[in-house]
Structures are given as structure tokens and as C-alpha cells.
Design an enzyme around this catalytic site. Structure first.
Site, PDB file in Angstrom:
ATOM      1  N   CYS A 113      40.109  41.350  28.281  1.00  0.00           N
ATOM      2  CA  CYS A 113      38.707  41.265  28.713  1.00  0.00           C
ATOM      3  C   CYS A 113      38.267  42.488  29.511  1.00  0.00           C
ATOM      4  O   CYS A 113      37.079  42.670  29.740  1.00  0.00           O
ATOM      5  CB  CYS A 113      38.487  40.005  29.545  1.00  0.00           C
ATOM      6  SG  CYS A 113      38.936  38.523  28.674  1.00  0.00           S
ATOM      7  N   HIS A 252      32.033  40.669  33.759  1.00  0.00           N
ATOM      8  CA  HIS A 252      32.644  39.953  32.637  1.00  0.00           C
ATOM      9  C   HIS A 252      32.305  38.470  32.782  1.00  0.00           C
ATOM     10  O   HIS A 252      32.385  37.904  33.866  1.00  0.00           O
ATOM     11  CB  HIS A 252      34.155  40.168  32.656  1.00  0.00           C
ATOM     12  CG  HIS A 252      34.883  39.314  31.682  1.00  0.00           C
ATOM     13  ND1 HIS A 252      34.441  39.134  30.382  1.00  0.00           N
ATOM     14  CD2 HIS A 252      36.016  38.563  31.799  1.00  0.00           C
ATOM     15  CE1 HIS A 252      35.271  38.320  29.758  1.00  0.00           C
ATOM     16  NE2 HIS A 252      36.232  37.948  30.593  1.00  0.00           N
ATOM     17  N   ASN A 282      33.013  32.885  27.036  1.00  0.00           N
ATOM     18  CA  ASN A 282      33.763  34.108  27.325  1.00  0.00           C
ATOM     19  C   ASN A 282      34.048  34.837  26.005  1.00  0.00           C
ATOM     20  O   ASN A 282      34.833  34.360  25.196  1.00  0.00           O
ATOM     21  CB  ASN A 282      35.072  33.741  28.041  1.00  0.00           C
ATOM     22  CG  ASN A 282      35.936  34.953  28.356  1.00  0.00           C
ATOM     23  OD1 ASN A 282      35.679  36.057  27.891  1.00  0.00           O
ATOM     24  ND2 ASN A 282      36.979  34.738  29.148  1.00  0.00           N
TER      25      ASN A 282
HETATM   26  N1  ACO Z   1      37.496  18.962  30.207  1.00  0.00           N
HETATM   27  C1  ACO Z   1      37.811  18.024  31.109  1.00  0.00           C
HETATM   28  N2  ACO Z   1      38.826  18.155  31.983  1.00  0.00           N
HETATM   29  C2  ACO Z   1      39.552  19.285  31.930  1.00  0.00           C
HETATM   30  C3  ACO Z   1      39.278  20.309  31.010  1.00  0.00           C
HETATM   31  C4  ACO Z   1      38.202  20.115  30.112  1.00  0.00           C
HETATM   32  N3  ACO Z   1      37.843  21.027  29.186  1.00  0.00           N
HETATM   33  N4  ACO Z   1      40.152  21.314  31.204  1.00  0.00           N
HETATM   34  C5  ACO Z   1      40.953  20.949  32.204  1.00  0.00           C
HETATM   35  N5  ACO Z   1      40.597  19.713  32.647  1.00  0.00           N
HETATM   36  C6  ACO Z   1      41.190  18.931  33.720  1.00  0.00           C
HETATM   37  C7  ACO Z   1      42.623  19.330  34.037  1.00  0.00           C
HETATM   38  O1  ACO Z   1      43.535  18.689  33.161  1.00  0.00           O
HETATM   39  C8  ACO Z   1      42.759  18.850  35.462  1.00  0.00           C
HETATM   40  O2  ACO Z   1      43.009  17.474  35.460  1.00  0.00           O
HETATM   41  P1  ACO Z   1      44.042  16.843  36.539  1.00  0.00           P
HETATM   42  O3  ACO Z   1      43.432  17.155  37.878  1.00  0.00           O
HETATM   43  O4  ACO Z   1      44.052  15.412  36.163  1.00  0.00           O
HETATM   44  O5  ACO Z   1      45.338  17.558  36.303  1.00  0.00           O
HETATM   45  C9  ACO Z   1      41.362  19.073  36.043  1.00  0.00           C
HETATM   46  O6  ACO Z   1      40.469  19.170  34.919  1.00  0.00           O
HETATM   47  C10 ACO Z   1      41.252  20.315  36.884  1.00  0.00           C
HETATM   48  O7  ACO Z   1      41.868  21.375  36.154  1.00  0.00           O
HETATM   49  P2  ACO Z   1      41.893  22.870  36.693  1.00  0.00           P
HETATM   50  O8  ACO Z   1      42.666  23.707  35.732  1.00  0.00           O
HETATM   51  O9  ACO Z   1      42.256  22.894  38.138  1.00  0.00           O
HETATM   52  O10 ACO Z   1      40.328  23.183  36.572  1.00  0.00           O
HETATM   53  P3  ACO Z   1      39.587  24.454  37.117  1.00  0.00           P
HETATM   54  O11 ACO Z   1      38.507  24.041  38.015  1.00  0.00           O
HETATM   55  O12 ACO Z   1      40.545  25.514  37.601  1.00  0.00           O
HETATM   56  O13 ACO Z   1      38.881  24.995  35.800  1.00  0.00           O
HETATM   57  C11 ACO Z   1      39.178  26.765  34.226  1.00  0.00           C
HETATM   58  C12 ACO Z   1      39.673  25.416  34.692  1.00  0.00           C
HETATM   59  C13 ACO Z   1      37.749  26.605  33.761  1.00  0.00           C
HETATM   60  C14 ACO Z   1      40.047  27.219  33.059  1.00  0.00           C
HETATM   61  C15 ACO Z   1      39.260  27.778  35.396  1.00  0.00           C
HETATM   62  O14 ACO Z   1      40.532  27.709  35.997  1.00  0.00           O
HETATM   63  C16 ACO Z   1      39.009  29.188  34.966  1.00  0.00           C
HETATM   64  O15 ACO Z   1      37.913  29.552  34.588  1.00  0.00           O
HETATM   65  N6  ACO Z   1      40.019  30.068  35.090  1.00  0.00           N
HETATM   66  C17 ACO Z   1      39.871  31.469  34.767  1.00  0.00           C
HETATM   67  C18 ACO Z   1      39.792  31.643  33.290  1.00  0.00           C
HETATM   68  C19 ACO Z   1      39.562  33.086  32.950  1.00  0.00           C
HETATM   69  O16 ACO Z   1      38.837  33.775  33.604  1.00  0.00           O
HETATM   70  N7  ACO Z   1      40.208  33.556  31.931  1.00  0.00           N
HETATM   71  C20 ACO Z   1      40.067  34.952  31.561  1.00  0.00           C
HETATM   72  C21 ACO Z   1      40.597  35.040  30.246  1.00  0.00           C
HETATM   73  S1  ACO Z   1      39.999  36.449  29.534  1.00  0.00           S
HETATM   74  C22 ACO Z   1      41.148  37.274  28.602  1.00  0.00           C
HETATM   75  O17 ACO Z   1      41.698  38.262  29.034  1.00  0.00           O
HETATM   76  C23 ACO Z   1      41.434  36.739  27.206  1.00  0.00           C
END
Ligand code: ACO
Length: 327
Positions: A113, A252, A282
């Protein structure tokens, strides 16, 4: 040494739109969860017969048209992507050829990214050093094809699209400063494990879905906020500018909460920050050039504006570029 400026912008996204309610059909998720945790509402996904080069081609055509230039006016084509058409040849070669460019330099860059930020630094440096006069820089991704669509932790996040800019040598320099960084000590935080020389594809790797994106979301989240802030601060320092000098910030588009947290620390008010995550999700290396293209077209970027482009991603990697928008 000469300067560099952007003389054309363009973007393209596939026709198919997948909204949060569509995802509810096959994933244990909800529109409410996705909206509040990510800011995303919709994303574009390619059809089966569309590849990264098709999106890149459309974005590059749009950028060339806005620059009023022909493909053979360009000296080099650089394409930033994590998901090229093939392992090789480089997708940039295919795009340049399909545009009708003959015998021009063309190569891909892969830094996830952060691709557009790295690409902008490399392409600008080539022009400022006098190596080339004009470069088309493209960010293009089809990550909907690389996610495990049954994994709610990643399938909701990624969209497909492409953005492109035409860079040209100029007397007045738009490139004011750049900060790039990486930390490859923990590749398991965000990677596609199989398909490279470390772990070639096999039935066993396919069975455990090692050919799909794996991400430790929480870890990436924390790193992203910290590095966006640090990279912006350092790039501004190199440009001898203050946070208050920033007219437009184009981050980003990975998560609205990441953007909000970074903007709060950087004291950049929401109206100066370009956010289109609700429409695209994203799109990795394409997200910043798509946001730039939209912001230029709708008049949010004006001549003389100081822009900060800032991104992060797999590597882990990060970077920011400070840019003055030319008249
Ligand atoms: N729908 C419903 N619930 C979900 C989902 C979903 N799509 N995804 C995860 N959950 C649940 C989890 O299982 C967890 O449940 P639990 O508490 O029972 O275990 C709960 O929601 C909280 O999960 P977290 O992972 O703590 O959720 P978070 O608030 O961190 O959000 C997310 C997850 C959106 C992925 C966030 O962590 C994020 O944006 N991280 C950065 C991602 C990013 O920037 N990636 C860059 C990639 S770019 C590249 O280089 C390819």
C-alpha cells in the site's frame, strides 16, 4: 537538476459495486460493524476477466487525456502493485504496449500500500536528476481476487481500482520532501505466504489458503497510526514546513479510524483531508492516486496548495511526500 510537476491525473474503478449488505449475504458481518469499524460502505470488484493491467490501462488513458499527451510523449511507465497480471513479465510493459507506447521504459514496483508514495519519490527523482522528462506513474490493484472471500477479517476491506499521474520536468519544483521507511522483521503481520521463492505454490499451501492475504489487523492498525504521524512529521521537516502549512492531506485509505487518529494528532482539520474510503474500500497502491484524481477533478486541490501524501502497508512499509500543486 530540474524540477518536477504533475500535469495529468486519472482514475478508474471496475463497474461491479459490492456494498456492505452484499457482504452480509455470505459473511458473518453487518453493515453497522463495517461502517463503524472501517468507514467503508462500498467497494468495486473486478469481474473474472479483468486483470490489474486492464484497470491500470484505463487510469493511464484518463491521466494522459487530462495532460493532453500521447503515449509516445512519455519516456517511462512505472506501475505500483502487489498483484500484477503475472509474476513476470512486468505489468507495466503490458500497459505501455496496450496504450500504444513503443520501446519505452516500463517496470513494476512492489511495496504494497506504500507503492504510490515510493513510486512518486522514485519517478520524481528520475525526472529531477534529468534521466527522463515525462513519466506515467500508476497504482493499480485487484485485491478482491487475492483475499479469501470467506474471511470476514479481510474480505470486507479490499477493493479494486487504479489511479495514475503524469509527471513532467518543470522549472518550479513541486517535490518538496519525502520520507520512506520499512521494517521487514515481521512479514507474517501482513502477507501472502505462498507463490514466491520462499514457499512455492503446492497443493498443501493451497489447501491451507496460504495464497490469500493474511493480516494481523490490530497490530497493523497500531503501526499504521504511529507511522503515518512520524512520516508526515519527517517529510514536513525535510520540506521546511509546519503542519499548519498543509492545505490538503491525502492519506492511504485503509481505515477511517486510522485516518481520524492520525489527523487528530497532526492537528489537520477534517475538511483538509481527502477521504473516499466509503466508496472504494482499501485499494492498496491505488488508493492515494484515486483520491488525488477525484480531489483535483472536484476542485479540492488548487494551484499553490501544499499537499501531503501519506501511506503505509505490507513490508511493513510507510512513507510521506510533500508536494506543491503547480499552476
Ligand atoms: N464483521 C463482524 N465482526 C468482525 C469482522 C467483521 N467483518 N471482522 C472481525 N470481527 C470481529 C472479530 O472476530 C472480533 O471478535 P471477538 O472480539 O469476538 O474476537 C471483533 O470483531 C473485534 O476484532 P478486531 O480485529 O479487534 O477489530 P478491529 O476494531 O481491530 O477492526 C480491522 C479490524 C478493521 C481489520 C482493523 O484492525 C484494521 O483496519 N486494521 C488495519 C488494516 C490495514 O490497515 N491494513 C493495511 C493493509 S494494506 C496492504 O499493504 C495490503
Amino acid at each position: 537538476m530540474t524540477g518536477v510537476k504533475i500535469v495529468g491525473v486519472g482514475h478508474y474503478a471496475p463497474e461491479r459495486i459490492v456494498d456492505n449488505h452484499d457482504l452480509e449475504q455470505w459473511l458473518d458481518t453487518s453493515d453497522e460493524w463495517i461502517t463503524t469499524r472501517t468507514g467503508m460502505k462500498r467497494r468495486h470488484w473486478t469481474s473474472e476477466n479483468e486483470a490489474t493491467s486492464d484497470l491500470a490501462l484505463a487510469a493511464a488513458r484518463n491521466a494522459l487525456a487530462s495532460a493532453k499527451l500521447e503515449p509516445n510523449d512519455i519516456d517511462a511507465y512505472i506501475l505500483c502493485t502487489v498483484y500484477p497480471d503475472y509474476l513476470f513479465p512486468a505489468t507495466a510493459c503490458i500497459v505501455a504496449s496496450k496504450l500504444g507506447a513503443r520501446d519505452k521504459a516500463a517496470f513494476d514496483m512492489e511495496i504494497a500500500c506504500s507503492g504510490f508514495i515510493y513510486g512518486l519519490t522514485v519517478a520524481s527523482s528520475m525526472i529531477r536528476a534529468g534521466v527522463y522528462k515525462r513519466i506515467v506513474l500508476i497504482g493499480a490493484e485487484t485485491l478482491s481476487k487475492l483475499v479469501d472471500r470467506t474471511d470476514r477479517g479481510t474480505a470486507i476491506l479490499f477493493g479494486d481500482g487504479a489511479g495514475a499521474v503524469v509527471l513532467e520536468a518543470a522549472v518550479e519544483d513541486s517535490f518538496l520532501g519525502s520520507e520512506l521507511g520499512s521494517d521487514g522483521s515481521r512479514p507474517e503481520l501482513l502477507r501472502v505466504e505462498t507463490g514466491g521463492s520462499r514457499l512455492p505454490v503446492s497443493h498443501a499451501t493451497l489447501d491451507r489458503k496460504a495464497d490469500r492475504i493474511h493480516m494481523e489487523g490490530r497490530e497493523v492498525f497500531k503501526f499504521a497510526v504511529t507511522k503515518m504521524i512520524e512520516a508526515t512529521d519527517r517529510a514536513l521537516e525535510k520540506a521546511h514546513l509546519q503542519k499548519s502549512d498543509v492545505d490538503v492531506l491525502i492519506p492511504h485509505q485503509a481505515n477511517k479510524r486510522i485516518i481520524d487518529a492520525a489527523m487528530k494528532y497532526l492537528e489537520i482539520p477534517p475538511e483538509r483531508c481527502v477521504v473516499n474510503i466509503q466508496e472504494y474500500g482499501n485499494t492498496s497502491a491505488a488508493s492515494i492516486p484515486i483520491a488525488l484524481s477525484e480531489a483535483v477533478r472536484d476542485g479540492r486541490v488548487k494551484p499553490g496548495d501544499v499537499i501531503v501524501f501519506v501511506g503505509f502497508g505490507g513490508g511493513l512499509s510507510w512513507g510521506a511526500v510533500v508536494w506543491k500543486w503547480a499552476a
